[in-house]
Enzyme design. Structure first.
Site, PDB file in Angstrom:
ATOM      1  N   HIS A  60      47.863  -4.150-104.241  1.00 20.83           N
ATOM      2  CA  HIS A  60      48.876  -3.932-103.192  1.00 20.83           C
ATOM      3  C   HIS A  60      48.227  -3.622-101.848  1.00 20.83           C
ATOM      4  CE1 HIS A  60      52.835  -4.144-104.941  1.00 20.83           C
ATOM      5  NE2 HIS A  60      52.568  -3.285-105.901  1.00 20.83           N
ATOM      6  N   CYS A  78      57.018  -3.861-111.252  1.00 22.46           N
ATOM      7  CA  CYS A  78      56.614  -3.410-109.927  1.00 22.46           C
ATOM      8  C   CYS A  78      57.859  -2.953-109.185  1.00 22.46           C
ATOM      9  CB  CYS A  78      55.938  -4.569-109.189  1.00 22.46           C
ATOM     10  SG  CYS A  78      55.451  -4.148-107.509  1.00 22.46           S
ATOM     11  N   HIS A 129      46.512  -2.889-110.266  1.00 23.62           N
ATOM     12  CA  HIS A 129      47.793  -3.279-109.675  1.00 23.62           C
ATOM     13  C   HIS A 129      47.973  -2.631-108.292  1.00 23.62           C
ATOM     14  CE1 HIS A 129      52.302  -4.138-110.226  1.00 23.62           C
ATOM     15  NE2 HIS A 129      52.258  -3.395-109.134  1.00 23.62           N
ATOM     16  N   GLU A 130      47.693  -1.323-108.197  1.00 27.82           N
ATOM     17  CA  GLU A 130      47.913  -0.613-106.926  1.00 27.82           C
ATOM     18  C   GLU A 130      46.900  -1.032-105.862  1.00 27.82           C
ATOM     19  OE1 GLU A 130      50.684   0.835-106.573  1.00 27.82           O
ATOM     20  OE2 GLU A 130      51.100   0.699-108.711  1.00 27.82           O
TER      21      GLU A 130
END
Ligand code: ZN
Length: 184
Positions: free
Chosen positions: A153, A107, A149-150
């Site tokens: 965020h 990351c 993953h994004e």
């Protein structure tokens, strides 16, 4: 590409509170602004230059609900296929496969470390693109992993939160020496 777009943005690092809050929903009007267009171009440039495959707005200090993604071969992942770049605005995962797979992730907000994360092998995601058009996509494999993953965020979640075994959080150097070499 204009000079103003070739700018490597500073990445917020782990510990910065902006990575821990839910990003603000983006309005259709904001997509028309020069600010949005410039920011997304700079984010794509930053992602490429730092060998990332995704970058969410909170990672460059903007608590806004969008991210950029691009899959392509990187120094630690030479076998990745080319895909994207795409801009995902207000994304939502509407289906997670029951089947999960573990894979190493890095990351841009965690400099110099890698961790193994268990995630759904495939997902269905809805988002708006940069023009405000509605998109629905079924993603699988590493592309599905980047989406997860994004989108984490954008919800204030970082990949270490998803880790079940903290013994699998290692430095990039150890990853290169032990994991990458073994894979070859
Ligand atoms: Zn990240």
């Amino acid at each position: 590409m204009k000079k103003s777009q070739r700018k490597i943005l500073k990445r917020t690092q782990f510990g910065n509170p902006i990575l821990r809050i839910k990003a603000k929903k983006v309005s259709a009007k904001f997509l028309q602004t020069v600010e949005f267009k410039k920011l997304t171009k700079q984010m794509i440039y930053t992602m490429r230059r730092t060998h990332g495959v995704g970058l969410a707005a909170p990672q460059v200090g903007e608590s806004l609900n969008f991210a950029v993604m691009q899959m392509r071969p990187t120094p630690t992942r030479p076998n990745l296929k080319m895909k994207g770049p795409i801009i995902i605005v207000n994304p939502k995962i509407i289906r997670y496969s029951k089947e999960k797979v573990s894979e190493w992730e890095g990351c841009l907000s965690f400099y110099g470390v890698r961790g193994s994360v268990l995630r759904s092998k495939s997902i269905t995601v809805e988002y708006n693109n940069e023009k405000g058009e509605k998109k629905k996509e079924e993603a699988t494999g590493f592309w599905a992993r980047i989406f997860q993953h994004e989108i984490d965020h954008l919800n204030g979640i970082v990949y270490v939160d998803q880790m079940k075994d903290m013994k699998k959080l290692i430095t990039l150097q150890e990853f290169k020496d032990r994991i990458l070499k073994k894979k070859k």
